[in-house]
Design a protein around this motif. Structure first.
Motif, PDB file in Angstrom:
ATOM      1  N   LYS A 278      64.480 -24.191 108.863  1.00  0.00           N
ATOM      2  CA  LYS A 278      63.066 -23.389 109.181  1.00  0.00           C
ATOM      3  C   LYS A 278      61.962 -24.071 109.593  1.00  0.00           C
ATOM      4  N   LEU A 279      61.790 -25.394 109.164  1.00  0.00           N
ATOM      5  CA  LEU A 279      60.561 -26.202 109.216  1.00  0.00           C
ATOM      6  C   LEU A 279      60.840 -26.637 110.846  1.00  0.00           C
ATOM      7  N   ASP A 280      62.051 -26.895 111.171  1.00  0.00           N
ATOM      8  CA  ASP A 280      62.293 -27.218 112.575  1.00  0.00           C
ATOM      9  C   ASP A 280      61.640 -26.051 113.665  1.00  0.00           C
ATOM     10  N   GLU A 281      62.134 -24.823 113.180  1.00  0.00           N
ATOM     11  CA  GLU A 281      61.617 -23.716 113.900  1.00  0.00           C
ATOM     12  C   GLU A 281      60.244 -23.364 113.936  1.00  0.00           C
ATOM     13  N   LEU A 282      59.683 -23.541 112.901  1.00  0.00           N
ATOM     14  CA  LEU A 282      58.115 -23.858 112.830  1.00  0.00           C
ATOM     15  C   LEU A 282      57.640 -24.567 113.712  1.00  0.00           C
ATOM     16  N   LEU A 283      58.341 -25.818 113.736  1.00  0.00           N
ATOM     17  CA  LEU A 283      57.571 -26.957 114.639  1.00  0.00           C
ATOM     18  C   LEU A 283      57.861 -26.554 116.021  1.00  0.00           C
ATOM     19  N   THR A 284      58.794 -26.000 116.424  1.00  0.00           N
ATOM     20  CA  THR A 284      59.006 -25.479 117.907  1.00  0.00           C
ATOM     21  C   THR A 284      57.478 -24.421 118.289  1.00  0.00           C
ATOM     22  N   ARG A 285      57.314 -23.768 117.208  1.00  0.00           N
ATOM     23  CA  ARG A 285      56.258 -22.985 117.788  1.00  0.00           C
ATOM     24  C   ARG A 285      54.771 -23.401 117.305  1.00  0.00           C
ATOM     25  N   LEU A 286      54.777 -24.266 116.628  1.00  0.00           N
ATOM     26  CA  LEU A 286      53.265 -25.270 116.427  1.00  0.00           C
ATOM     27  C   LEU A 286      53.435 -26.694 115.914  1.00  0.00           C
ATOM     28  N   THR A 287      52.966 -27.563 116.888  1.00  0.00           N
ATOM     29  CA  THR A 287      52.923 -28.912 116.576  1.00  0.00           C
ATOM     30  C   THR A 287      51.517 -29.490 116.628  1.00  0.00           C
ATOM     31  N   TYR A 288      51.132 -30.754 116.409  1.00  0.00           N
ATOM     32  CA  TYR A 288      49.720 -31.154 116.247  1.00  0.00           C
ATOM     33  C   TYR A 288      50.011 -32.606 116.169  1.00  0.00           C
ATOM     34  N   ASP A 289      48.872 -33.373 116.473  1.00  0.00           N
ATOM     35  CA  ASP A 289      48.747 -34.683 116.055  1.00  0.00           C
ATOM     36  C   ASP A 289      48.794 -34.957 114.599  1.00  0.00           C
ATOM     37  N   GLY A 290      49.645 -35.894 114.296  1.00  0.00           N
ATOM     38  CA  GLY A 290      49.817 -36.252 112.749  1.00  0.00           C
ATOM     39  C   GLY A 290      50.657 -35.265 112.169  1.00  0.00           C
ATOM     40  N   ASP A 291      51.455 -34.327 112.784  1.00  0.00           N
ATOM     41  CA  ASP A 291      52.413 -33.421 112.361  1.00  0.00           C
ATOM     42  C   ASP A 291      53.579 -34.194 111.624  1.00  0.00           C
ATOM     43  N   PRO A 292      53.674 -33.930 110.115  1.00  0.00           N
ATOM     44  CA  PRO A 292      54.623 -34.626 109.397  1.00  0.00           C
ATOM     45  C   PRO A 292      56.118 -34.117 109.481  1.00  0.00           C
ATOM     46  N   ILE A 293      56.242 -32.903 109.966  1.00  0.00           N
ATOM     47  CA  ILE A 293      57.626 -32.537 110.304  1.00  0.00           C
ATOM     48  C   ILE A 293      58.539 -33.433 111.277  1.00  0.00           C
ATOM     49  N   PRO A 294      58.232 -33.607 112.561  1.00  0.00           N
ATOM     50  CA  PRO A 294      58.938 -34.591 113.470  1.00  0.00           C
ATOM     51  C   PRO A 294      59.417 -35.890 112.912  1.00  0.00           C
ATOM     52  N   VAL A 295      58.346 -36.354 112.150  1.00  0.00           N
ATOM     53  CA  VAL A 295      58.670 -37.671 111.349  1.00  0.00           C
ATOM     54  C   VAL A 295      59.654 -37.667 110.309  1.00  0.00           C
ATOM     55  N   GLN A 296      59.387 -36.725 109.238  1.00  0.00           N
ATOM     56  CA  GLN A 296      60.010 -36.761 107.922  1.00  0.00           C
ATOM     57  C   GLN A 296      61.525 -35.715 108.246  1.00  0.00           C
ATOM     58  N   ARG A 297      61.384 -34.805 108.765  1.00  0.00           N
ATOM     59  CA  ARG A 297      62.652 -33.875 108.786  1.00  0.00           C
ATOM     60  C   ARG A 297      63.715 -34.529 109.279  1.00  0.00           C
ATOM     61  N   PRO A 298      63.971 -35.344 110.343  1.00  0.00           N
ATOM     62  CA  PRO A 298      65.083 -35.879 110.799  1.00  0.00           C
ATOM     63  C   PRO A 298      65.821 -36.769 109.317  1.00  0.00           C
ATOM     64  N   GLN A 299      65.144 -37.601 108.749  1.00  0.00           N
ATOM     65  CA  GLN A 299      65.587 -38.392 107.688  1.00  0.00           C
ATOM     66  C   GLN A 299      66.068 -37.657 106.485  1.00  0.00           C
ATOM     67  N   LEU A 300      65.280 -36.552 106.317  1.00  0.00           N
ATOM     68  CA  LEU A 300      65.722 -35.537 105.243  1.00  0.00           C
ATOM     69  C   LEU A 300      66.910 -34.976 105.524  1.00  0.00           C
ATOM     70  N   MET A 301      67.200 -34.413 106.644  1.00  0.00           N
ATOM     71  CA  MET A 301      68.331 -33.904 107.013  1.00  0.00           C
ATOM     72  C   MET A 301      69.451 -34.795 107.092  1.00  0.00           C
ATOM     73  N   GLU A 302      69.363 -35.933 107.661  1.00  0.00           N
ATOM     74  CA  GLU A 302      70.443 -36.985 107.648  1.00  0.00           C
ATOM     75  C   GLU A 302      70.815 -37.278 106.110  1.00  0.00           C
ATOM     76  N   LYS A 303      69.881 -37.299 105.156  1.00  0.00           N
ATOM     77  CA  LYS A 303      70.105 -37.577 103.833  1.00  0.00           C
ATOM     78  C   LYS A 303      70.788 -36.191 103.168  1.00  0.00           C
ATOM     79  N   VAL A 304      70.476 -35.009 103.455  1.00  0.00           N
ATOM     80  CA  VAL A 304      71.272 -33.893 103.035  1.00  0.00           C
ATOM     81  C   VAL A 304      72.551 -33.645 103.521  1.00  0.00           C
ATOM     82  N   ASN A 305      72.733 -33.929 104.761  1.00  0.00           N
ATOM     83  CA  ASN A 305      74.130 -34.015 105.072  1.00  0.00           C
ATOM     84  C   ASN A 305      75.116 -34.935 104.583  1.00  0.00           C
ATOM     85  N   PHE A 306      74.472 -36.103 104.282  1.00  0.00           N
ATOM     86  CA  PHE A 306      75.476 -37.369 103.625  1.00  0.00           C
ATOM     87  C   PHE A 306      75.537 -36.973 102.300  1.00  0.00           C
TER      88      PHE A 306
END
Length: 743
Positions: A278-306
């Motif tokens: 859902k955060l990824d979906e929100l990211l596609t609709r709105l992002t900005y300088d310093g947005d934490p989602i593109p930085v943190q979300r991939p790592q968190l998703m990788e950890k969840v899958n692991f």
């Protein structure tokens, strides 16, 4: 006394253990009301025979109906209500899988026997004490509490993500409204105020995004810590309890609780995964300088899958170890070309996975054996009474490849029975875009080609599972470790409680300890070698300790089981101790013990006294399975005769040690009361005179030689009366002397 009656007389601490394994799967009300009928059925055999299990289930429901009729006449409203509910429950739960209730009842009866054996021990064994501590551990309660807290945290984060989504939609609406205005309108004071509001909303969005990511990160961390510590330890504890249960120890429980924990954690991880999507979906609709989602979300998703992969990998377990239906109490010993069963469970119970996971069974990687039969099956929730996601293989057969068989043809039984193999299982789970390959294995199994190898193979299984909690050490017997004598004796007692219904007391275990070590030793300190247990012959004998003990187990199971369960067979007592026990007792006092020199033999020794006060002991030649097949042992004790110097036959057995009248101890086990034998008609039946075997021992007062009975069957008093009527004492004496000579 029925087994259930004995259970009801236990102390409260043991009754609490009994209470733990009776639930809706097999209600205690039914156990109580149908105690004798339940104990008279062969539930072990039915647990691996669907036709037999179906008949037993039908008969069980008939028994419940009969109880319903009885309590209806008594107008016991509460019991009527409970029995109707139980009958409906049993029929609904087991109609499609009658073998499951056979397994449950068999396990309950076995566990009762184990608890009865434990209650007779002055001190609880070290293995059982450690297992009970782990079952009721504080850690287990903490795991359940933390899993529940994690589930709540994940649900609360759902609300935060929903709030974030609503806030972003409002921001998006306002921002697009301003963008649609004419340039001239954008310079108005109202619009400038709106821009300040949007900036404040963006700041709030940024704060909320960071807050949600932080909360998700904390949930992931808590799951990670729980999985790698307490949950892993709980799973390892369950696997250890399963090992011990396989060799006769306490039933392993806790798998349903583990399934609940694994399932809740999986649901929480998938919930977190959806939040990140859902955060990824929100990211596609709105992002900005310093947005934490593109930085943190991939790592968190990788950890969840692991974590999901590890959770699924650990949740794939062997619920019931490989076992031949013909030998339900000897699991992990498999005979070539004989079917065995094995059951697996996925502890993550999700409806989406029902019939979607196909499991493949294989054996080893050395190509010596292959599995024949249906070795690929789908897991489902329909076959298990508790609705678990499981699969049971019922028609697998190990087959030895011809080339291997040829090269191994000269190996002895010890070499075969110390070679460990493993049944492996693999599957693939595809769920929500994830693909996970899972593998698990049975505990090591021993392959045999002949049933004569079964005793030594079972000894290998006992030693392995007693000595190590490593589930896959196939080279274990290259250098087998020693075992603590106290733990080994505890396991030996379990062999008796699980296989023949009554464990060993401390005096019996003392005798076994001395036989194993050749001396009186401290249980806690002494380390016993594998060779001493199973490979080296006993001093002066042509067999090992284990072969001797296994022959006794077989003798009890097939020929003297009721007497053993009643506790009237002392069994394990040396000749020296036997004389100490009997020397001050009333003449005619006897005890029953297992032969130390003959495999699978039981004898009785009685004490008598000469006129001059001299105490004498007499032991009969051990009775083996051949003689006991012809006549029940209780009847032998009833009818046994000796002829003294005056040729008067009498039964010397009066009191079972210490002072129990013989008929009081064994009367209920006599096959029938001695019947009057009809006088032979003239010429006999079809011209023959009836004949009987006379089991007589002759004792000469002046003889100092050891006495042994003739190898004949017992004679009842009525038979002897007829013989005295038709034969002279001289003829009888001649027959006795001839029988003694030939024996």
């Amino acid at each position: 006394m029925s087994q259930w009656s004995q259970v009801q007389q236990l102390e409260i601490k043991f009754l609490e253990q009994v209470d733990q394994f009776y639930d809706d799967n097999f209600p205690m009300e039914i156990r109580h009301l149908l105690a004798q009928w339940i104990e008279s059925q062969d539930w072990e055999a039915a647990s691996n025979n669907e036709a037999m299990a179906t008949i037993l289930l039908q008969n069980l429901l008939i028994q419940v109906d009969e109880q319903l009729d009885r309590v209806s006449q008594e107008k016991n409203l509460l019991l009527i209500h409970n029995l109707k509910r139980i009958r409906k429950l049993l029929q609904g739960k087991y109609h499609g899988n009658p073998m499951h209730i056979a397994v449950i009842i068999s396990n309950c009866l076995r566990e009762e026997r184990r608890i009865l054996a434990a209650a007779s021990m002055p001190v609880q064994g070290p293995l059982e004490k450690s297992l009970q501590n782990s079952v009721v551990s504080e850690r287990q309660r903490n795991v359940e509490h933390k899993v529940s807290a994690i589930k709540n945290s994940a649900q609360m984060t759902d609300q935060d993500v929903k709030y974030l989504e609503d806030l972003q939609e409002e921001f998006d609406f306002r921002f697009k409204t301003i963008q649609s205005l004419e340039q001239s309108d954008k310079n108005s004071a109202l619009i400038k105020q709106e821009m300040l509001t949007l900036q404040a909303m963006l700041n709030t969005l940024d704060y909320k995004r960071k807050e949600v990511l932080s909360k998700i990160g904390r949930v992931i961390h808590e799951i990670d810590v729980l999985m790698n510590n307490m949950l892993t330890e709980e799973l390892l504890d369950w696997k250890r309890r399963q090992q011990i249960a396989c060799i006769g120890g306490p039933l392993h429980s806790g798998l349903d609780q583990l399934q609940n924990c694994f399932t809740l954690l999986a649901e929480s991880l998938f919930q977190v995964r959806r939040q990140l999507e859902k955060l990824d979906e929100l990211l596609t609709r709105l992002t900005y300088d310093g947005d934490p989602i593109p930085v943190q979300r991939p790592q968190l998703m990788e950890k969840v899958n692991f974590l999901l992969y590890n959770l699924f990998r650990n949740s794939f377990v062997v619920e019931r170890q490989p076992c031949m239906p013909t030998h339900p109490q000897r699991p992990m010993v498999l005979k070539t070309l004989i079917q065995f069963t094995v059951k697996l469970r996925l502890l993550i119970k999700l409806p989406e996975l029902n019939y979607q996971i196909r499991v493949k069974a294989t054996i080893d990687n050395n190509r010596r054996f292959v599995l024949c039969g249906t070795h690929v099956k789908a897991m489902n929730m329909d076959e298990s009474a508790n609705g678990s996601l499981s699969v049971e293989f019922r028609h697998l057969q190990p087959k030895e490849m011809k080339s291997s068989a040829g090269s191994k043809g000269n190996e002895g039984p010890h070499m075969v029975t110390e070679e460990l193999h493993s049944i492996s299982f693999e599957t693939q789970v595809c769920l929500y875009g994830l693909t996970m390959n899972l593998e698990t294995s049975s505990l090591p199994v021993v392959m045999i080609s002949n049933v004569s190898q079964l005793p030594n193979a079972w000894a290998s299984i006992i030693w392995y599972n007693l000595s190590t909690n490593d589930p896959q050490n196939l080279s274990f017997f290259n250098n087998p470790p020693t075992a603590t004598l106290s733990q080994l004796l505890e396991v030996l007692s379990w062999q008796f409680s699980s296989y023949v219904g009554r464990g060993l007391n401390s005096e019996q275990l003392n005798m076994l300890a001395e036989k194993l070590t050749g001396q009186q030793v401290s249980y806690n300190d002494y380390q016993l070698s594998w060779a001493k247990f199973c490979k080296e012959h006993l001093p002066g004998k042509s067999f090992t300790f284990w072969v001797w003990l296994e022959a006794i187990l077989d003798l009890i199971k097939k020929h003297i089981l009721p007497l053993w369960i009643d506790g009237y067979i002392m069994g394990f007592v040396s000749k020296e101790k036997e004389r100490i026990l009997l020397k001050d007792k009333t003449p005619g006092t006897f005890l029953l013990r297992f032969s130390e020199s003959n495999l699978g033999g039981i004898t009785f020794t009685w004490v008598d006294q000469l006129e001059n006060g001299e105490v004498r002991f007499h032991s009969v030649e051990p009775y083996n399975k051949g003689r006991l097949t012809a006549l029940p042992f209780a009847d032998i004790l009833r009818d046994y005769k000796v002829i003294m110097a005056d040729n008067v036959p009498e039964n010397p057995l009066k009191y079972l040690y210490p002072d129990i009248p013989k008929d009081k101890a064994f009367g209920k086990h006599y096959s029938c009361q001695p019947n009057e034998v009809s006088k032979p008609s003239e010429g006999g039946v079809k011209g023959y005179v009836p004949s009987v075997f006379i089991p007589v021992s002759k004792i000469l007062i002046d003889s100092t030689d050891p006495h042994s009975p003739s190898d004949l069957l017992p004679m009842s008093p009525s038979v002897y009366a007829v013989l005295r009527e038709h034969l002279s004492p001289t003829v009888i004496e001649t027959a006795v002397r001839c029988s003694l000579f030939h024996s």
